[in-house]
Write an enzyme that holds these catalytic residues in place. Structure first.
Site, PDB file in Angstrom:
ATOM      1  N   HIS A   1      79.519 -20.892 -35.349  1.00  0.00           N
ATOM      2  CA  HIS A   1      79.808 -19.481 -35.083  1.00  0.00           C
ATOM      3  C   HIS A   1      78.589 -18.612 -35.378  1.00  0.00           C
ATOM      4  O   HIS A   1      77.904 -18.803 -36.363  1.00  0.00           O
ATOM      5  CB  HIS A   1      81.027 -18.994 -35.872  1.00  0.00           C
ATOM      6  CG  HIS A   1      80.995 -19.273 -37.338  1.00  0.00           C
ATOM      7  ND1 HIS A   1      81.184 -20.530 -37.866  1.00  0.00           N
ATOM      8  CD2 HIS A   1      80.806 -18.459 -38.396  1.00  0.00           C
ATOM      9  CE1 HIS A   1      81.121 -20.480 -39.180  1.00  0.00           C
ATOM     10  NE2 HIS A   1      80.877 -19.225 -39.537  1.00  0.00           N
TER      11      HIS A   1
ATOM     12  N   HIS B   1      77.374 -14.928 -36.248  1.00  0.00           N
ATOM     13  CA  HIS B   1      77.782 -13.609 -36.750  1.00  0.00           C
ATOM     14  C   HIS B   1      76.988 -12.536 -36.007  1.00  0.00           C
ATOM     15  O   HIS B   1      75.772 -12.675 -35.837  1.00  0.00           O
ATOM     16  CB  HIS B   1      77.459 -13.471 -38.242  1.00  0.00           C
ATOM     17  CG  HIS B   1      78.264 -14.362 -39.137  1.00  0.00           C
ATOM     18  ND1 HIS B   1      79.349 -13.911 -39.836  1.00  0.00           N
ATOM     19  CD2 HIS B   1      78.134 -15.676 -39.435  1.00  0.00           C
ATOM     20  CE1 HIS B   1      79.858 -14.914 -40.539  1.00  0.00           C
ATOM     21  NE2 HIS B   1      79.139 -15.992 -40.320  1.00  0.00           N
TER      22      HIS B   1
ATOM     23  N   GLN C   1      77.080 -23.327 -43.980  1.00  0.00           N
ATOM     24  CA  GLN C   1      78.131 -23.066 -43.007  1.00  0.00           C
ATOM     25  C   GLN C   1      79.474 -23.143 -43.726  1.00  0.00           C
ATOM     26  O   GLN C   1      79.682 -24.015 -44.574  1.00  0.00           O
ATOM     27  CB  GLN C   1      78.053 -24.116 -41.890  1.00  0.00           C
ATOM     28  CG  GLN C   1      79.036 -23.913 -40.760  1.00  0.00           C
ATOM     29  CD  GLN C   1      78.823 -24.905 -39.611  1.00  0.00           C
ATOM     30  OE1 GLN C   1      77.924 -25.748 -39.660  1.00  0.00           O
ATOM     31  NE2 GLN C   1      79.644 -24.798 -38.591  1.00  0.00           N
TER      32      GLN C   1
ATOM     33  N   ILE D   1      87.580 -11.775 -40.416  1.00  0.00           N
ATOM     34  CA  ILE D   1      88.473 -11.173 -41.413  1.00  0.00           C
ATOM     35  C   ILE D   1      87.711 -10.834 -42.699  1.00  0.00           C
ATOM     36  O   ILE D   1      88.277 -10.241 -43.603  1.00  0.00           O
ATOM     37  CB  ILE D   1      89.685 -12.085 -41.739  1.00  0.00           C
ATOM     38  CG1 ILE D   1      89.232 -13.447 -42.277  1.00  0.00           C
ATOM     39  CG2 ILE D   1      90.577 -12.244 -40.504  1.00  0.00           C
ATOM     40  CD1 ILE D   1      90.381 -14.286 -42.822  1.00  0.00           C
TER      41      ILE D   1
END
Ligand SMILES: [Zn+2]
Length: 139
Positions: free
Chosen positions: A100, A102, A94, A32
Site C-alpha cells: 500500500h 500512503h 510494513q 483509519i
C-alpha cells in the site's frame, strides 16, 4: 486456514472503507489511522505483498492513482504538497502485508517534520563508497 487479508476484504467489499478513487488495477481509500485529514492508501487490486511481488503495471497503476488522489486532495482539501510513503517487507516496517502506498496531504508548516526526522538518520556518504555500491547494484 490463514486470516483473510483485510485489504482484499475491502476490495471485495466484505469490509467497509471510505473509497476515494479506483482504476482497473488499483483502488484508493482513506486510512483509519490518518496523519492528516484525507490521508489515503492506494493498493493494487491483486493481493501483492511487497514491492518485489508487484508487476510493473501494478506499480504504475498504484502510483498513477496516487497522483490522482493527490490532485483531488489539493483541489478539495487545500493541501499544497503531499508525502508518498510505501513501506515494503517486515524490515521496511510494513504493517499490513498487502502492498500500500500512503498519500498524505501536506500543508506548509503542518508539523509532520519528515525532513527533521530524516536529518537525524542520514549520513554523508563518500563518493568511492557510492560508486562501489552502485557497481554492485548494476551487476
Ligand atoms: Zn490482500
Amino acid at each position: 486456514m490463514s486470516e483473510p487479508c483485510i485489504f482484499c476484504e475491502i476490495i471485495a467489499r466484505r469490509a467497509t472503507a471510505s473509497f476515494v478513487a479506483e482504476s482497473d488495477l488499483a483502488i484508493a481509500f482513506l486510512t483509519i489511522g490518518p496523519l492528516r485529514e484525507g490521508h489515503a492508501l492506494v493498493i493494487p487490486k491483486r493481493h501483492v505483498v511487497e514491492v518485489p511481488d508487484a508487476a510493473a503495471r501494478e506499480l504504475g497503476a498504484v502510483f498513477a492513482l496516487g497522483q490522482e488522489v493527490a490532485i483531488r486532495q489539493r483541489r478539495t482539501l487545500g493541501s499544497h504538497g503531499e508525502t508518498l510513503f510505501l513501506a515494503s517487507g517486515a524490515a521496511g516496517e510494513q504493517s499490513v502485508f498487502h502492498m500500500h502506498l500512503h498519500v498524505v496531504p501536506r500543508h506548509d508548516g503542518d508539523g509532520i517534520g519528515l525532513a527533521a526526522w530524516w536529518g537525524t538518520k542520514m549520513h554523508r556518504a563518500e563518493r568511492a563508497a557510492l560508486d562501489a555500491t552502485a557497481a554492485r547494484l548494476r551487476a
